[in-house]
Scaffold this motif. Structure first.
Motif, PDB file in Angstrom:
ATOM      1  N   ALA A   1     -46.132  15.533  26.886  1.00 41.90           N
ATOM      2  CA  ALA A   1     -45.177  14.423  26.804  1.00 41.90           C
ATOM      3  C   ALA A   1     -44.591  14.142  28.174  1.00 41.90           C
ATOM      4  O   ALA A   1     -44.572  15.011  29.054  1.00 41.90           O
ATOM      5  N   GLY A   2     -44.093  12.913  28.335  1.00 44.85           N
ATOM      6  CA  GLY A   2     -43.355  12.551  29.534  1.00 44.85           C
ATOM      7  C   GLY A   2     -41.935  13.084  29.446  1.00 44.85           C
ATOM      8  O   GLY A   2     -41.682  14.119  28.830  1.00 44.85           O
ATOM      9  N   TYR A   3     -40.980  12.384  30.049  1.00 40.84           N
ATOM     10  CA  TYR A   3     -39.591  12.848  30.028  1.00 40.84           C
ATOM     11  C   TYR A   3     -39.039  12.786  28.609  1.00 40.84           C
ATOM     12  O   TYR A   3     -39.133  11.759  27.932  1.00 40.84           O
ATOM     13  N   VAL A   4     -38.462  13.888  28.161  1.00 39.13           N
ATOM     14  CA  VAL A   4     -37.880  13.988  26.829  1.00 39.13           C
ATOM     15  C   VAL A   4     -36.368  14.112  26.987  1.00 39.13           C
ATOM     16  O   VAL A   4     -35.873  14.746  27.923  1.00 39.13           O
ATOM     17  N   ASP A   5     -35.636  13.512  26.079  1.00 36.76           N
ATOM     18  CA  ASP A   5     -34.171  13.459  26.165  1.00 36.76           C
ATOM     19  C   ASP A   5     -33.560  14.797  25.767  1.00 36.76           C
ATOM     20  O   ASP A   5     -33.110  14.989  24.638  1.00 36.76           O
ATOM     21  N   THR A   6     -33.545  15.733  26.711  1.00 34.86           N
ATOM     22  CA  THR A   6     -32.992  17.065  26.498  1.00 34.86           C
ATOM     23  C   THR A   6     -32.121  17.446  27.686  1.00 34.86           C
ATOM     24  O   THR A   6     -32.080  16.745  28.701  1.00 34.86           O
ATOM     25  N   ASP A   7     -31.463  18.593  27.585  1.00 34.19           N
ATOM     26  CA  ASP A   7     -30.651  19.095  28.699  1.00 34.19           C
ATOM     27  C   ASP A   7     -31.498  19.282  29.946  1.00 34.19           C
ATOM     28  O   ASP A   7     -31.023  19.089  31.071  1.00 34.19           O
ATOM     29  N   MET A   8     -32.749  19.673  29.770  1.00 37.16           N
ATOM     30  CA  MET A   8     -33.624  19.943  30.910  1.00 37.16           C
ATOM     31  C   MET A   8     -33.829  18.711  31.783  1.00 37.16           C
ATOM     32  O   MET A   8     -33.949  18.807  33.006  1.00 37.16           O
ATOM     33  N   SER A   9     -33.863  17.532  31.162  1.00 36.78           N
ATOM     34  CA  SER A   9     -34.115  16.305  31.922  1.00 36.78           C
ATOM     35  C   SER A   9     -32.849  15.471  32.109  1.00 36.78           C
ATOM     36  O   SER A   9     -32.933  14.285  32.425  1.00 36.78           O
ATOM     37  N   ALA A  10     -31.701  16.101  31.966  1.00 36.46           N
ATOM     38  CA  ALA A  10     -30.436  15.360  32.027  1.00 36.46           C
ATOM     39  C   ALA A  10     -30.248  14.635  33.355  1.00 36.46           C
ATOM     40  O   ALA A  10     -29.646  13.565  33.410  1.00 36.46           O
ATOM     41  N   GLY A  11     -30.767  15.198  34.437  1.00 34.76           N
ATOM     42  CA  GLY A  11     -30.573  14.589  35.742  1.00 34.76           C
ATOM     43  C   GLY A  11     -31.644  13.594  36.140  1.00 34.76           C
ATOM     44  O   GLY A  11     -31.636  13.091  37.265  1.00 34.76           O
ATOM     45  N   VAL A  12     -32.552  13.297  35.232  1.00 36.88           N
ATOM     46  CA  VAL A  12     -33.662  12.393  35.534  1.00 36.88           C
ATOM     47  C   VAL A  12     -33.325  10.983  35.063  1.00 36.88           C
ATOM     48  O   VAL A  12     -32.974  10.769  33.899  1.00 36.88           O
ATOM     49  N   ASP A  13     -33.431  10.022  35.976  1.00 31.49           N
ATOM     50  CA  ASP A  13     -33.170   8.618  35.641  1.00 31.49           C
ATOM     51  C   ASP A  13     -34.481   7.942  35.266  1.00 31.49           C
ATOM     52  O   ASP A  13     -35.204   7.422  36.111  1.00 31.49           O
ATOM     53  N   ALA A  14     -34.823   8.001  33.974  1.00 31.57           N
ATOM     54  CA  ALA A  14     -36.086   7.434  33.493  1.00 31.57           C
ATOM     55  C   ALA A  14     -35.991   7.248  31.989  1.00 31.57           C
ATOM     56  O   ALA A  14     -35.102   7.800  31.335  1.00 31.57           O
ATOM     57  N   ASP A  15     -36.897   6.452  31.437  1.00 30.82           N
ATOM     58  CA  ASP A  15     -36.975   6.329  29.989  1.00 30.82           C
ATOM     59  C   ASP A  15     -37.342   7.690  29.405  1.00 30.82           C
ATOM     60  O   ASP A  15     -38.207   8.402  29.941  1.00 30.82           O
ATOM     61  N   LYS A  16     -36.696   8.031  28.298  1.00 30.17           N
ATOM     62  CA  LYS A  16     -36.900   9.358  27.722  1.00 30.17           C
ATOM     63  C   LYS A  16     -37.254   9.256  26.241  1.00 30.17           C
ATOM     64  O   LYS A  16     -36.831   8.345  25.545  1.00 30.17           O
ATOM     65  N   ILE A  17     -38.009  10.239  25.791  1.00 29.20           N
ATOM     66  CA  ILE A  17     -38.489  10.303  24.421  1.00 29.20           C
ATOM     67  C   ILE A  17     -37.518  11.129  23.581  1.00 29.20           C
ATOM     68  O   ILE A  17     -37.003  12.162  24.028  1.00 29.20           O
ATOM     69  N   ASP A  18     -37.276  10.705  22.362  1.00 28.97           N
ATOM     70  CA  ASP A  18     -36.472  11.472  21.420  1.00 28.97           C
ATOM     71  C   ASP A  18     -37.222  12.765  21.089  1.00 28.97           C
ATOM     72  O   ASP A  18     -38.398  12.728  20.721  1.00 28.97           O
ATOM     73  N   PRO A  19     -36.586  13.933  21.235  1.00 26.53           N
ATOM     74  CA  PRO A  19     -37.293  15.190  20.938  1.00 26.53           C
ATOM     75  C   PRO A  19     -37.816  15.258  19.512  1.00 26.53           C
ATOM     76  O   PRO A  19     -38.827  15.917  19.249  1.00 26.53           O
TER      77      PRO A  19
END
Length: 245
Positions: A174-192
């Motif tokens: 998967a690409g960026y997923v909306d979790t704590d791990m990717s909190a600092g990433v400015d990008a579209d995110k996938i619902d876990p």
């Protein structure tokens, strides 16, 4: 693999994608879900079928002891992971080792320890949570990308051997997923939850690999000509990132 009635173990189950897998397994009728975390007290128990388990995936001896205790497991979701954002010339060896140990070497320990358990319980399956950066070296998360590339290769190799005992191995990318791990990433995110649903859909369909989103599918499709189809855009993104600090 049929999930209804299965006994599952999910690593990194106290939040993010791991927690989503726990919820989706329960929704599909899993009989028991062992929710593994470094601190079992951090696992939220919302259903009597959830059993928190203290599990440090970076300690092979501890992993083996847990495998002996959880002798009824038929499905293992290897989700635990760590991410440090770093650049190639600034990456530290210490952080590289930490990510390799958690994201890759722990996968070896978990597979080695639980493969005999799954064999005794009819074969079962491993579900390995990987990433789009299994396929592409992202220079803003250099050592994480390397660890996931190693995990992808191991997943493919393990699939070939474990087929002999009737154990399925599914790689989830998967690409960026909306979790704590990717909190600092400015990008579209996938619902876990979408990741967990798609992953378990693929497992029940007997697929060896699932690419969750269009971004991941496009990246893998470009691997045959990655230096022309993938890395020029990576270089542009990195240059833009460097320009903005």
């Amino acid at each position: 693999m049929k999930i209804e009635g299965a006994v599952a173990l999910v690593t990194g189950a106290n939040r993010g994608i791991g927690s989503a897998f726990v919820g989706e397994l329960l929704a599909r009728g899993a009989g028991t879900v062992y929710a593994g975390a470094r601190n079992a007290d951090s696992v939220r128990v919302s259903d009597p079928r959830i059993i928190p388990v203290t599990l440090d995936v970076t300690d092979p001896g501890h992993v083996s002891a847990v495998a002996e205790k959880l002798s009824d497991v038929s499905l293992v979701v290897n989700n635990a992971g760590v991410l440090t954002r770093d650049f190639p010339l600034q990456a530290s060896a210490q952080e590289a080792r930490r990510q390799i140990e958690t994201n890759y070497i722990a996968l070896i320990s978990m597979t080695s320890a639980f493969a005999p358990v799954l064999a005794r319980n009819g074969g079962g399956a491993f579900v390995n949570m990987l990433s789009v950066v299994s396929f592409v070296g992202a220079p803003w998360m250099t050592t994480y990308s390397a660890s996931k590339a190693a995990a992808w290769n191991y997943t493919n190799a393990a699939r070939s051997q474990l087929a002999g005992q009737g154990t399925e191995v599914l790689g989830v990318h998967a690409g960026y997923v909306d979790t704590d791990m990717s909190a600092g990433v400015d990008a579209d995110k996938i619902d876990p939850r979408s990741v967990a649903r798609a992953g378990l859909d693929a497992l029940e369909a007997g697929q060896p690999e699932v690419l969750i989103d269009d971004f991941t599918r496009n990246i893998k499709a470009g691997l045959s000509n990655d230096q022309n189809l993938i890395y020029p855009q990576v270089a542009r993104d990195f240059a833009a990132m460097a320009a903005t600090g």
